[in-house]
Design an enzyme around this catalytic site. Sequence first.
Site: not given
Ligand code: SAH
Length: 259
Positions: A103
Amino acid sequence: MTRRPGFPAKLDSGPSRGAAPRPNAPQPSRSALDRTLPPGGLGLDSQAVRTRMVEKLAAQGISDARVLGAMGAVERHRFVDTALITQAYEDTSLPIGLGQTISKPNVVARMIELLLGGRTDAQGRLGRVLEIGTGCGYQAAVLARVASEVYSIERLRGLHDKARENLRTFRLANVHLLFGDGMVGYAKGAPYAGIIAAAGGQSVPQAWIDQLAVGGRIVAPTVMADGKQALVVLEKTPHEMKQCVLEAVHFVPLKSGIA
Ligand code: SAH
């Protein structure tokens, strides 16, 4: 200066501020980053760039000193691929592989500020926090500076491994990376003072509500009746869950199961 509503203000919609998924962006390898950076990485320059980013965050309405301090300390460029390093401190979301995105700094800061909501322990920290969606591990590193313990779950093995690699040099003893489906939360770490989701679901899973401490907060992008995502803040009181719908956001979808 952008004025944004704080919790518990209520807004139905607002300007788009979230992370836009860019699934098809090219993904240079992580090792290329180490080859390209001069010895010592971006070094002192990167601190100056982060300081400017923090000034911008403050001008955009982020006011919690703990959040601004954490955003100024964590080297965001260490979490993105070589080709994107020059954009690491711009207010933009960036691809992190496997169709996922990190993000914008502004969104990370905003969500953590909402999560803290002015609450702290004697050390000025929030207690245990659960992050759904570790991604590249950047937000977990920021959370580690404002919370006593961070449990972060990722459902994609490739990103879980990448985050582990990215965070290795930071040596954050209070960050626990977990591989699994975050939709069921992580009961072993409960109750949590805060739960923060980096992916948007159709609703907030009951497991998160169950695993939240009384007085705790959930900050989660959630799909509204109009089909668009908004940032939702839930607060657990002894008697009820208080809900507040804030500005529109664009996060990658929350998915069930692991892959
Ligand atoms: N906080 C992260 C942003 C990652 S984007 C950072 O700093 O990089 C959101 C992430 O959520 C993705 O990697 C995706 O695979 C994960 N995601 C989606 N659904 C999920 C679930 N049910 N459990 C765990 N992770 C999930």
